[in-house]
Scaffold this motif. Structure first.
Motif, PDB file in Angstrom:
ATOM      1  N   ALA A 383       0.804  -1.153  -0.042  1.00  0.00           N
ATOM      2  CA  ALA A 383      -0.006   0.031   0.024  1.00  0.00           C
ATOM      3  C   ALA A 383       0.700   1.301   0.082  1.00  0.00           C
ATOM      4  O   ALA A 383       0.467   2.234  -0.769  1.00  0.00           O
ATOM      5  N   ALA A 384       1.845   1.344   0.712  1.00  0.00           N
ATOM      6  CA  ALA A 384       2.816   2.330   0.656  1.00  0.00           C
ATOM      7  C   ALA A 384       3.394   2.584  -0.562  1.00  0.00           C
ATOM      8  O   ALA A 384       3.418   3.728  -1.070  1.00  0.00           O
ATOM      9  N   ARG A 385       3.928   1.401  -1.317  1.00  0.00           N
ATOM     10  CA  ARG A 385       4.511   1.713  -2.547  1.00  0.00           C
ATOM     11  C   ARG A 385       3.445   2.304  -3.733  1.00  0.00           C
ATOM     12  O   ARG A 385       3.518   3.140  -4.411  1.00  0.00           O
ATOM     13  N   ALA A 386       1.920   1.742  -3.370  1.00  0.00           N
ATOM     14  CA  ALA A 386       1.118   2.172  -4.483  1.00  0.00           C
ATOM     15  C   ALA A 386       0.564   3.722  -4.189  1.00  0.00           C
ATOM     16  O   ALA A 386       0.298   4.323  -5.043  1.00  0.00           O
ATOM     17  N   LEU A 387       0.662   4.004  -3.049  1.00  0.00           N
ATOM     18  CA  LEU A 387       0.253   5.421  -2.657  1.00  0.00           C
ATOM     19  C   LEU A 387       1.436   6.420  -3.129  1.00  0.00           C
ATOM     20  O   LEU A 387       1.248   7.412  -3.646  1.00  0.00           O
ATOM     21  N   ALA A 388       2.970   5.963  -3.077  1.00  0.00           N
ATOM     22  CA  ALA A 388       3.957   6.717  -3.501  1.00  0.00           C
ATOM     23  C   ALA A 388       3.758   6.746  -5.206  1.00  0.00           C
ATOM     24  O   ALA A 388       3.963   7.996  -5.497  1.00  0.00           O
ATOM     25  N   GLN A 389       3.407   5.735  -5.854  1.00  0.00           N
ATOM     26  CA  GLN A 389       3.126   5.813  -7.245  1.00  0.00           C
ATOM     27  C   GLN A 389       1.947   6.780  -7.458  1.00  0.00           C
ATOM     28  O   GLN A 389       1.871   7.578  -8.408  1.00  0.00           O
ATOM     29  N   GLN A 390       0.883   6.604  -6.681  1.00  0.00           N
ATOM     30  CA  GLN A 390      -0.306   7.631  -7.039  1.00  0.00           C
ATOM     31  C   GLN A 390       0.067   9.093  -6.795  1.00  0.00           C
ATOM     32  O   GLN A 390      -0.348   9.841  -7.605  1.00  0.00           O
ATOM     33  N   GLN A 391       0.995   9.261  -5.916  1.00  0.00           N
ATOM     34  CA  GLN A 391       1.487  10.861  -5.648  1.00  0.00           C
ATOM     35  C   GLN A 391       2.544  11.151  -6.885  1.00  0.00           C
ATOM     36  O   GLN A 391       2.404  12.419  -7.218  1.00  0.00           O
ATOM     37  N   ALA A 392       3.261  10.133  -7.291  1.00  0.00           N
ATOM     38  CA  ALA A 392       3.903  10.639  -8.422  1.00  0.00           C
ATOM     39  C   ALA A 392       2.959  10.756  -9.697  1.00  0.00           C
ATOM     40  O   ALA A 392       3.872  11.186 -10.862  1.00  0.00           O
ATOM     41  N   HIS A 393       2.103  10.384  -9.910  1.00  0.00           N
ATOM     42  CA  HIS A 393       1.015  10.351 -11.008  1.00  0.00           C
ATOM     43  C   HIS A 393      -0.140  11.155 -10.599  1.00  0.00           C
ATOM     44  O   HIS A 393      -1.196  10.469 -10.512  1.00  0.00           O
ATOM     45  N   GLU A 465       1.279   0.546 -18.756  1.00  0.00           N
ATOM     46  CA  GLU A 465       2.747   0.527 -18.281  1.00  0.00           C
ATOM     47  C   GLU A 465       3.155  -0.174 -17.057  1.00  0.00           C
ATOM     48  O   GLU A 465       2.611   0.366 -16.223  1.00  0.00           O
ATOM     49  N   LYS A 466       3.901  -0.924 -17.095  1.00  0.00           N
ATOM     50  CA  LYS A 466       4.288  -1.578 -15.777  1.00  0.00           C
ATOM     51  C   LYS A 466       5.396  -0.505 -14.874  1.00  0.00           C
ATOM     52  O   LYS A 466       6.315  -0.287 -15.454  1.00  0.00           O
ATOM     53  N   LEU A 467       5.106  -0.315 -13.821  1.00  0.00           N
ATOM     54  CA  LEU A 467       5.975   0.534 -13.015  1.00  0.00           C
ATOM     55  C   LEU A 467       6.933  -0.359 -12.031  1.00  0.00           C
ATOM     56  O   LEU A 467       8.144   0.198 -11.975  1.00  0.00           O
ATOM     57  N   GLU A 468       6.616  -1.412 -11.453  1.00  0.00           N
ATOM     58  CA  GLU A 468       7.658  -1.958 -10.496  1.00  0.00           C
ATOM     59  C   GLU A 468       6.971  -2.995 -10.072  1.00  0.00           C
ATOM     60  O   GLU A 468       5.697  -3.500 -10.074  1.00  0.00           O
ATOM     61  N   ASP A 469       7.999  -4.134  -9.670  1.00  0.00           N
ATOM     62  CA  ASP A 469       7.534  -5.189  -8.667  1.00  0.00           C
ATOM     63  C   ASP A 469       7.766  -5.106  -7.226  1.00  0.00           C
ATOM     64  O   ASP A 469       8.501  -4.276  -7.005  1.00  0.00           O
ATOM     65  N   VAL A 470       6.692  -5.485  -6.458  1.00  0.00           N
ATOM     66  CA  VAL A 470       6.845  -5.349  -4.922  1.00  0.00           C
ATOM     67  C   VAL A 470       6.752  -6.657  -4.376  1.00  0.00           C
ATOM     68  O   VAL A 470       5.813  -7.365  -4.155  1.00  0.00           O
TER      69      VAL A 470
END
Length: 494
Positions: A383-393, A465-470
């Motif tokens: 969830a922390a990584r998803a939130l960071a990606q949302q903030q980046a987009h 577009e794939k952003l990252e693996d977690v």
């Protein structure tokens, strides 16, 4: 010849051991509640409480309503999600205490501790009364309704007409069905009991019996209303549209699987003890009528699900009402103390393994494993990584390729509007506003599994577009699962 254990005063050491097992079971439940983040369906039903509705696609609404109430008075945390399980747990213990007073007034303490521990170590009961699914409420209402109906039936056969007990049993039956559809098999068991017991058959000529049945049905008004306004969606799903259904051709192999799983779900020892049922020497009329009522409910549900399993894949907990019906008679069925303790040991081992499986690391014993367990680990990190990606987009909404992933992500981030691009319908389809999100980008949680890969979302976006693996790990830090975060561009609203 030695008397059965259920007819002898319990030795002090035996009661102390039972109480220690009970404390251990409570400790396991508490550890699970604090250590394990809400699993897929637990988070999903928690989200129901944040989207109150007359009813829901998967199940009736009572659990969702109560979860909504919990969310208004308690903060969002692991324990809050499962707070209701403790209320139903306490309520069930209270019903067992009432049963003990009725069936063994001269040895109430002995009966209570034996019945409680034996019941709570039925493997399916141990697990499903701990998880924040609908079953823990169903178990409480079933146990309470069974107690009320037994009291009414005993009175009726003794010449007393205590209609209040009948209406109470019907109301509790109605609440059981308002919790989960398979509560209806409790009503089926009551119908069988009335038909097979000669002294109860006269009830068929009384208006009160039919009024009680109407009361149980009237409690389903929210479910009926929702289905009438949603093209019978829930009824159609359960009766005809299930992905595993094979209505044209029965599959006897599925019946074999159901019966095999049943043996483990109720413990092999308790299952084999059913063979003793016709020859039980019961001490009192309340015991005899309790045995007859338990048999009616158990056999009605089990035979019905055995027939259903030929056409639909039946999950291990669907027949849980039948197992709950064994509550007043289980100690009698097991008989000798050795068999009772063997049943308890099996239940303790299975429940302990289940908690370790969810709280520490996924287990694989003799090739037996839950393939979905690993995907329940690591959600705070994901969830922390998803939130960071949302903030980046900026402007992107959150989504997932499974309804349970959407709920787990939403729970972690306190976001009640995470989209679910699921290959089968879910309640998310009813609260998700497609038009309001059309044209926007999305951060999508997926993984490489066939039924939760990014292909589930592909048709909903102009491009992906794939952003990252977690990667996520167990309590020892060993990697056990890998999620994927994708950027979906241009949501089509389809």
């Amino acid at each position: 010849m030695n008397a059965p254990a259920a007819t002898r005063p319990a030795m002090r050491w035996n009661l102390v051991l039972l109480q220690l097992v009970f404390v251990y079971l409570v400790g396991l439940r508490l550890w699970f509640d604090l250590a394990v983040n809400p699993m897929g369906d637990e988070a999903y039903y928690w989200m129901w409480g944040q989207h109150l509705s007359w009813s829901y696609f998967d199940h009736p609404p009572l659990d969702g309503w109560l979860q909504g109430l919990v969310a208004t008075v308690l903060p969002w945390n692991n324990f809050s999600v499962r707070a209701l399980t403790w209320l139903s747990f306490g309520g069930t213990l209270w019903v067992i205490w009432l049963w003990s007073g009725r069936l063994a007034p001269d040895a109430r303490n002995d009966w209570f501790w034996h019945s409680a521990v034996i019941y709570l170590t039925i493997p399916v009961i141990a697990l499903m009364s701990t998880l924040a699914l609908h079953d823990h409420l169903l178990l409480f209402f079933a146990a309470a309704s069974l107690y009320a109906f037994h009291g009414f039936a005993d009175d009726w056969e003794s010449g007393r007409h205590n209609w209040q007990k009948l209406y109470l049993a019907a109301a509790l039956l109605g609440l059981a069905v308002l919790t989960k559809y398979n509560g209806v098999f409790l009503g089926l068991g009551y119908a069988v009991a009335v038909l097979v017991r000669p002294k109860l058959r006269s009830l068929l000529g009384t208006p009160q019996l039919w009024l009680a049945a109407l009361l149980a049905i009237a409690i389903q008004a929210p479910v009926i209303y929702w289905n009438l306004t949603e093209h019978l969606a829930s009824f159609r799903f359960h009766l005809s549209d299930r992905p595993s259904a094979n209505w044209q051709q029965p599959r006897l192999a599925q019946v074999t699987v159901f019966l095999s799983v049943l043996v483990v779900a109720m413990s092999p020892v308790l299952f084999l003890s059913l063979l003793r049922w016709p020859w039980l020497k019961l001490k009192s009329e309340p015991e005899r009528s309790a045995s007859s009522l338990s048999a009616s409910v158990y056999l009605a549900g089990t035979i019905a699900f055995a027939a259903i399993s030929a056409y639909v894949l039946v999950y291990f907990h669907w027949n849980i009402v039948a197992y709950a019906a064994l509550l007043p008679i289980a100690w009698r069925l097991l008989g000798h103390r050795i068999f009772a303790w063997l049943h308890i040991l099996i239940g303790v081992v299975i429940f302990s393994g289940a908690v370790i499986n969810y709280a520490v690391t996924p287990l694989n014993t003799a090739g037996i494993a839950d393939p979905g367990t690993a995907a329940n680990y690591g959600w705070p990190t994901l969830a922390a990584r998803a939130l960071a990606q949302q903030q980046a987009h900026p402007g992107a909404f959150l989504a997932a390729t499974r309804y349970n992933y959407a709920a787990q992500l939403g729970y972690q981030l306190h976001d009640i509007n995470v989209a679910a691009f699921n290959h089968t319908p879910s309640q998310n389809d009813y609260w998700w506003n497609k038009a309001a999100h059309a044209g926007r980008d999305a951060i999508i949680v997926a993984d490489s599994a066939a039924d939760s890969g990014i292909a589930e979302a592909r048709g909903h976006f102009a491009s992906l577009e794939k952003l990252e693996d977690v990667s996520v790990g167990d309590a020892f830090g060993k990697q056990i699962w890998s999620f994927e975060l994708w950027l979906g561009k241009g949501y089509t609203g389809d």
